[in-house]
Design a protein around this motif. Structure first.
Motif, PDB file in Angstrom:
ATOM      1  N   PRO A 122      -5.384   3.545  -2.412  1.00 53.39           N
ATOM      2  CA  PRO A 122      -6.667   3.648  -1.881  1.00 53.39           C
ATOM      3  C   PRO A 122      -7.681   4.149  -2.595  1.00 53.39           C
ATOM      4  O   PRO A 122      -8.203   5.175  -2.670  1.00 53.39           O
ATOM      5  N   CYS A 123      -6.555   4.480  -3.466  1.00 50.38           N
ATOM      6  CA  CYS A 123      -7.905   5.473  -4.984  1.00 50.38           C
ATOM      7  C   CYS A 123      -9.188   5.338  -5.319  1.00 50.38           C
ATOM      8  O   CYS A 123     -10.067   5.889  -5.303  1.00 50.38           O
ATOM      9  N   ASN A 124      -9.613   3.974  -5.317  1.00 51.97           N
ATOM     10  CA  ASN A 124     -10.405   3.270  -5.028  1.00 51.97           C
ATOM     11  C   ASN A 124     -11.528   3.085  -3.629  1.00 51.97           C
ATOM     12  O   ASN A 124     -12.283   2.613  -3.247  1.00 51.97           O
ATOM     13  N   TRP A 125     -11.115   3.504  -2.985  1.00 52.36           N
ATOM     14  CA  TRP A 125     -11.325   4.381  -1.157  1.00 52.36           C
ATOM     15  C   TRP A 125     -13.008   4.435  -1.030  1.00 52.36           C
ATOM     16  O   TRP A 125     -12.955   5.408  -2.086  1.00 52.36           O
ATOM     17  N   PHE A 132       3.698   8.473  -8.810  1.00 50.20           N
ATOM     18  CA  PHE A 132       2.294   7.885  -7.781  1.00 50.20           C
ATOM     19  C   PHE A 132       0.569   8.598  -7.485  1.00 50.20           C
ATOM     20  O   PHE A 132       1.505   9.449  -7.552  1.00 50.20           O
ATOM     21  N   PRO A 133      -0.204   7.843  -7.589  1.00 52.78           N
ATOM     22  CA  PRO A 133      -1.116   8.897  -7.287  1.00 52.78           C
ATOM     23  C   PRO A 133      -1.512   9.020  -5.641  1.00 52.78           C
ATOM     24  O   PRO A 133      -0.895   7.948  -5.105  1.00 52.78           O
ATOM     25  N   ALA A 134      -1.284  10.390  -6.112  1.00 53.38           N
ATOM     26  CA  ALA A 134      -1.925  10.597  -4.077  1.00 53.38           C
ATOM     27  C   ALA A 134      -3.136  11.337  -3.549  1.00 53.38           C
ATOM     28  O   ALA A 134      -3.830  12.058  -5.159  1.00 53.38           O
ATOM     29  N   VAL A 135      -3.495  11.381  -2.977  1.00 55.46           N
ATOM     30  CA  VAL A 135      -4.364  11.572  -2.097  1.00 55.46           C
ATOM     31  C   VAL A 135      -4.735  13.517  -1.551  1.00 55.46           C
ATOM     32  O   VAL A 135      -4.152  13.446  -1.596  1.00 55.46           O
ATOM     33  N   THR A 136      -5.447  13.407  -3.082  1.00 57.64           N
ATOM     34  CA  THR A 136      -6.205  15.150  -2.656  1.00 57.64           C
ATOM     35  C   THR A 136      -7.512  15.509  -2.089  1.00 57.64           C
ATOM     36  O   THR A 136      -7.447  16.983  -1.875  1.00 57.64           O
ATOM     37  N   ALA A 137      -8.378  14.907  -1.943  1.00 62.60           N
ATOM     38  CA  ALA A 137      -9.953  15.408  -1.101  1.00 62.60           C
ATOM     39  C   ALA A 137     -10.235  13.863  -0.341  1.00 62.60           C
ATOM     40  O   ALA A 137     -10.019  12.770  -1.628  1.00 62.60           O
ATOM     41  N   LEU A 175       0.636  -0.699   0.227  1.00 61.27           N
ATOM     42  CA  LEU A 175      -0.153  -0.379   0.012  1.00 61.27           C
ATOM     43  C   LEU A 175       1.054   1.558   0.229  1.00 61.27           C
ATOM     44  O   LEU A 175       1.665   1.103   0.890  1.00 61.27           O
ATOM     45  N   THR A 176       0.240   2.508  -0.287  1.00 57.43           N
ATOM     46  CA  THR A 176       1.112   3.560  -0.874  1.00 57.43           C
ATOM     47  C   THR A 176       0.927   3.929   0.582  1.00 57.43           C
ATOM     48  O   THR A 176       0.741   4.119   1.552  1.00 57.43           O
ATOM     49  N   ARG A 193      -1.031  14.304   7.292  1.00 58.25           N
ATOM     50  CA  ARG A 193       0.019  13.009   6.942  1.00 58.25           C
ATOM     51  C   ARG A 193      -0.001  13.527   5.359  1.00 58.25           C
ATOM     52  O   ARG A 193       0.358  13.323   4.757  1.00 58.25           O
ATOM     53  N   LEU A 194      -1.175  13.950   4.752  1.00 58.73           N
ATOM     54  CA  LEU A 194      -1.705  13.672   3.245  1.00 58.73           C
ATOM     55  C   LEU A 194      -0.819  14.987   2.774  1.00 58.73           C
ATOM     56  O   LEU A 194      -1.816  15.971   2.804  1.00 58.73           O
ATOM     57  N   LEU A 195       0.274  15.051   2.130  1.00 54.62           N
ATOM     58  CA  LEU A 195       0.579  16.157   1.864  1.00 54.62           C
ATOM     59  C   LEU A 195       0.050  16.749   0.337  1.00 54.62           C
ATOM     60  O   LEU A 195       0.498  18.110   0.235  1.00 54.62           O
ATOM     61  N   ASP A 196      -0.291  16.262  -0.229  1.00 53.31           N
ATOM     62  CA  ASP A 196      -1.376  16.477  -1.566  1.00 53.31           C
ATOM     63  C   ASP A 196      -2.690  17.200  -1.129  1.00 53.31           C
ATOM     64  O   ASP A 196      -3.850  17.206  -1.933  1.00 53.31           O
ATOM     65  N   LEU A 197      -3.605  17.336   0.408  1.00 56.89           N
ATOM     66  CA  LEU A 197      -4.621  16.592   0.207  1.00 56.89           C
ATOM     67  C   LEU A 197      -5.611  18.080   0.321  1.00 56.89           C
ATOM     68  O   LEU A 197      -4.906  18.969   1.308  1.00 56.89           O
TER      69      LEU A 197
END
Length: 985
Positions: free
Chosen positions: A52-55, A66-71, A21-22, A89-93
């Motif tokens: 986690p992009c499909n969660w 790599f895909p990053a969580v933005t929202a 997992l990322t 800790r999600l740097l791109d959120l």
């Protein structure tokens, strides 16, 4: 070679990462570990995934590798716990929404370290406490959208909130914020929306410096304890579209500068203390769609040019002291759809072209001094839905054009001076459900065209001069619930078609010249509560079928020419009002009526007598001498005969039931029974008792039957409605029914109606409850027996209901929110003990969809006002509804009484107490010796029904306050010792 090696190493790195997992996914799992997820909303958050992009709730944007969580949108998932700091800790959120959950505790700066990229933060509708997080402007420098509404934040707004660099929307609605509405918010130069409504701020004027927010589009400051006047500087808000300053204590004039707001669409200033006229400059507001200055103390006249705004759609100035005529310029409003000017002192006629060029849909000019004729073009736009002109001095006839206004659904013209014949087409308007013409001087007959009014539910034409026969065509009105035509000149027999009124609940035709026999077939009026045919010329006998009507409690057939005996079947009725006086009845009075309670019910019938062993007294002496009581010997004989008859009937009944059970056993029904207590009956016995003669009630979720079991005990059986073609409803029932009734079955409390069991068979679902002999509080309180509920009994009911609701809120795990507290869902046992009923039924039907819950849950007049900005129903919503029940007990009024106008009961009580005093709201049927206690309980009811959810006490606190009121007064006698209550069935 080096390049090949680099590519090989990169390939190995990517392959390894694809198997684990990322880092963002690990942070999300860490955040999840701090939350309770009782409904498994995050069940698809699995460490076995590569990304986690499909969660659920996760949105990603692809960076170079790599895909990053933005929202992250985790709203309305039922999550419980503190703010999960691991999310930062999600740097791109950039966007985070945790609204509509059950997150609690206070917010600390350590929780938001790392959230520097956030531009949108929505924590609304949770349970956060403590002060507002003053650190947010420094830790979230890029924030554009901040919503902390509907929590429990307290204290003043921190001064740091005036330092957001780029904030566009700030919403703090519905918290516990104190201190003044701060002037430093005017530093937020980029702000588009400022929403601070429903907070108990310190009484303070509206800061004039807010006019510096030149980009502001929405300024929502309803119920913020604002005082003083409206700053004229607000006219500088050139981009403002929505201004709401309602429910404050603002005084003074409405400034002319508001006319400069060229972009404004909606202005709401109601429930203040404004005075003076409406600014004439409002004619410049070319985009205005709603101007609502209702419930103020405006005086003077309506300026002519107020109606020159070409885009004006809604105009509300009701409940003020406006005088003079309605300006003729109203005819120039090409977009005017709503006009509400009721409860003023407006006079004169309506403009001749009123409505001709406007798409009017709602017109309420009630309770004024308006006169003249109703304009012929009032429905000229072809969209008129509601026409309310009651309590004025309109005269002349109804315009023929109203008969073509097919869009009408609600017409109230009562208490005017209208005359002439009603146009035939007007009687048959296809969508009208309420037609009130009472209290006028109309003549002519009821047109046969009324058969076209297939949606008509309430027809009130009393106190006119209508004549002729009631047309047979009225039999087509299958939805008619009330037909009131008293005090007219109607003649001839009742049409046979009246028996088709299966929904009929009230029939009042007294003081006419109707003749012939009372129609046969009245047994189909299963919902009839009130029947008044007094003072007509009816002949023939009294139909025995009247005794089969299950809910009839008012029967007046006095002043006719009825003959024959009084049917024994009438003894089956539980009557509050019973009058057969001044007829030509004869024979023996049925034993149940030979008591002092009914001593005035049979006057003027010389042939009636009680003693079956002697000729009727009236025949011997020529008078009406009804003697109560039998000789002891005859009484003994009658009692023994009756006992023998009952024993024989019981024997035959058992034989019949026994054979019926044998037959059912051979049919092998497939009922499935889930019991929650030890039962003395079977599912077959329950299902065999569900016939129309045993119906005792009907509601939105189903029909209720009284089932008398073979052991002589009674139970109440609710059969949920079957809705063919709507499988989505029953799919949700199938998903949640078993789990729901299992929850209900675990409840054990003296003030909660006991659920014995549930039975299911295909699409048929039954809930079997304990039987409550005195029915619902609503039926008892608002029926003709309301005067028999004295104050000590009402107080006891209030305490009992509070204890039942407190158990649901505080002692059940998890807590249960009833969602439909009302007087009809509070049932009374044989000692008038109150028990809460019907909780959970709506939940079983609608499943887990929050929007569906907000649609199904709640009844008119009981629904908390916060629905204006939230769809969530919680304990505070229950407390509001309970507060309305208290107001019902004290005032004796319904929660949505037509006599209250457009107000609900809570707002009517509050307004009336403030302006006229408490004596104008107390139920006049109650003994004034209890006034002090009633006033204290009334205060508790108003507190529970507060507009602000945060101001409503918990149910435990409500019980404490109620008991303190009781302890300050003399000890109450048990209900069973009071004569008033003992008369109830």
């Amino acid at each position: 070679m080096a390049a090949f090696l680099s590519l090989f190493l990169l390939f190995c790195f990517l392959a390894c990462r694809s198997l684990s997992l990322t880092q963002d996914g690990l942070h999300l799992l860490d955040a999840k570990s701090f939350l309770d997820d009782p409904v498994s909303s995050l069940s698809d958050w699995s460490p076995s995934d590569a990304t986690p992009c499909n969660w659920t709730g996760v949105t990603c944007a692809p960076p170079p590798l790599f895909p990053a969580v933005t929202a992250l949108d985790l709203s309305n998932l039922g999550l419980i716990g503190p703010f999960p700091s691991a999310l930062c800790r999600l740097l791109d959120l950039s966007s985070l929404s945790l609204s509509l959950n059950y997150l609690n505790s206070s917010l600390s700066s350590s929780s938001f370290l790392g959230c520097y990229s956030l531009t949108r933060l929505d924590l609304s509708q949770n349970s956060f406490t403590g002060p507002l997080p003053a650190f947010l402007p420094s830790l979230l420098p890029r924030l554009l959208y901040l919503d902390l509404s509907v929590n429990n934040f307290s204290g003043p707004i921190p001064s740091s909130f005036g330092q957001f660099a780029s904030l566009r929307s700030l919403s703090l609605v519905g918290n516990l914020l104190s201190g003044p509405v701060p002037a430093f918010l005017s530093n937020l130069s980029s702000l588009h929306e400022l929403n601070l409504s429903y907070n108990p701020f310190t009484p303070t004027p509206l800061p004039p410096s807010l006019a510096n927010l030149t980009s502001l589009r929405v300024l929502w400051l309803a119920s913020c304890n604002l005082i003083g006047s409206i700053p004229p500087s607000l006219g500088r808000l050139s981009n403002l579209t929505d201004l709401d300053l309602s429910y404050n204590c603002i005084s003074g004039d409405i400034p002319d500068s508001l006319a400069v707001l060229s972009s404004v669409v909606q202005i709401e200033l109601y429930s203040n203390n404004l005075t003076g006229p409406v600014p004439s400059g409002l004619s410049n507001l070319t985009e205005l769609r709603l101007f609502d200055a209702s419930m103020n103390q405006l005086s003077g006249q309506i300026p002519e040019d107020v109606f020159l705004a070409p885009s004006l759609e809604s105009f509300h100035l009701y409940e003020n002291n406006l005088t003079g005529a309605i300006p003729s310029t109203i005819t120039r409003c090409d977009n005017l759809a709503e006009l509400r000017l009721f409860s003023n002192q407006l006079d004169g006629p309506l403009p001749a072209d009123f409505g001709k060029n406007s798409p009017l849909s709602f017109v309420d000019l009630s309770d004024n001094l308006l006169s003249g004729e109703i304009p012929a073009g009032i429905c000229g736009g072809g969209m008129l839905d509601q026409l309310l002109l009651l309590d004025n001095m309109f005269s002349g006839s109804l315009p023929e054009s109203l008969g073509q206004c097919s869009t009408l659904t609600r017409v109230r013209l009562l208490n005017n001076r209208l005359s002439g014949e009603v146009p035939p087409a007007f009687w048959g308007l296809p969508h009208v459900w309420l037609l009130e013409l009472a209290g006028n001087c109309f003549t002519g007959d009821i047109s046969p065209a009324i058969s076209g009014a297939t949606n008509l539910s309430k027809l009130v034409i009393s106190n006119n001069q209508f004549e002729g026969r009631i047309p047979e065509e009225m039999g087509a009105l299958s939805n008619l619930y009330e037909f009131s035509a008293a005090n007219n000149r109607l003649a001839g027999p009742l049409p046979e078609g009246l028996v088709n009124f299966a929904a009929l609940g009230l029939l009042d035709l007294h003081n006419n010249s109707l003749s012939g026999e009372i129609v046969s077939g009245v047994r189909w009026w299963k919902k009839l509560i009130r029947l008044n045919l007094a003072n007509n010329e009816f002949t023939g006998s009294i139909p025995p079928e009247l005794g089969d009507l299950p809910v009839l409690n008012y029967l007046d057939l006095s002043g006719n020419q009825l003959t024959g005996t009084i049917p024994l079947e009438l003894q089956n009725l539980k009557l509050n009002e019973f009058n057969l006086s001044n007829n030509q009845l004869s024979g023996t009075l049925p034993p149940q009526f030979a008591t002092r309670i009914y001593e005035n019910s049979f006057l003027g019938n010389p042939g009636l007598c009680v003693d079956v062993n002697e000729p009727c007294a009236g025949q011997r002496r020529g008078g009406n001498s009804i003697r109560y009581g039998f000789p002891w010997l005859l009484r003994s004989i009658y009692i023994l005969s009756a006992a023998a008859l009952v024993a024989a009937a019981a024997w035959f009944y058992r034989k019949y039931r026994s054979s019926k059970e044998v037959n059912r056993a051979t049919e092998k029904p497939s009922w499935m029974l889930t019991s929650f207590h030890k039962l003395g009956f079977s599912e077959d016995e329950i299902s065999g008792c569900l016939d129309e003669d045993s119906v005792i009630g009907s509601g939105a979720s189903g029909k209720v039957y009284k089932a008398v079991l073979s052991n002589g005990e009674a139970v109440a059986v609710k059969k949920l409605w079957e809705t063919p073609g709507k499988t989505d409803v029953f799919e949700s029932v199938d998903d949640g029914f078993e789990a729901e009734v299992a929850t209900l079955g675990k409840i054990r409390h003296k003030n909660i109606v006991k659920l014995w069991c549930c039975c299911t068979h295909k699409d048929c679902k039954l809930l079997v409850y304990e039987y409550m002999p005195h029915g619902s509080l609503g039926d008892l309180l608002h029926g003709s027996k309301g005067g028999l509920l004295d104050w000590p009994t009402r107080y006891k009911i209030a305490v009992d209901a509070a204890e039942g609701l407190s158990y649901l809120h505080h002692d059940c795990v998890p807590p249960i929110v009833h969602r439909d507290i009302k007087s009809n869902n509070i049932l009374l046992d044989e000692e008038f003990g109150a028990k809460v009923a019907d909780f959970g039924v709506a939940k079983a039907i609608v499943g887990k969809d929050p929007k569906s819950m907000s649609i199904v849950a709640g009844s008119c007049g009981y629904i908390a006002p916060e629905y204006a900005y939230t769809l969530r129903v919680n304990e505070k919503s229950d407390i509001y509804s309970y507060g309305v029940v208290i107001l019902e007990l004290v005032t004796g009024r319904r929660p949505a009484d037509p006599e209250l106008g457009e107000k609900d009961l809570a707002r009517w009580v509050q307004s009336t107490v403030e302006h006229k005093g408490v004596d104008h709201v107390l139920d006049p049927k109650l003994d004034v010796c209890y006034k002090e206690e009633m006033c204290k309980v009334l205060d508790i009811g108003l507190l529970c029904a507060s507009k602000l959810p945060i101001s409503r006490p918990s149910m435990r606190m409500v019980i404490k306050m109620l008991l303190e009121v009781g302890s300050e007064n003399k000890q109450l006698k048990p209900a069973k010792d009071r004569n008033q209550v003992s008369l109830l069935p």
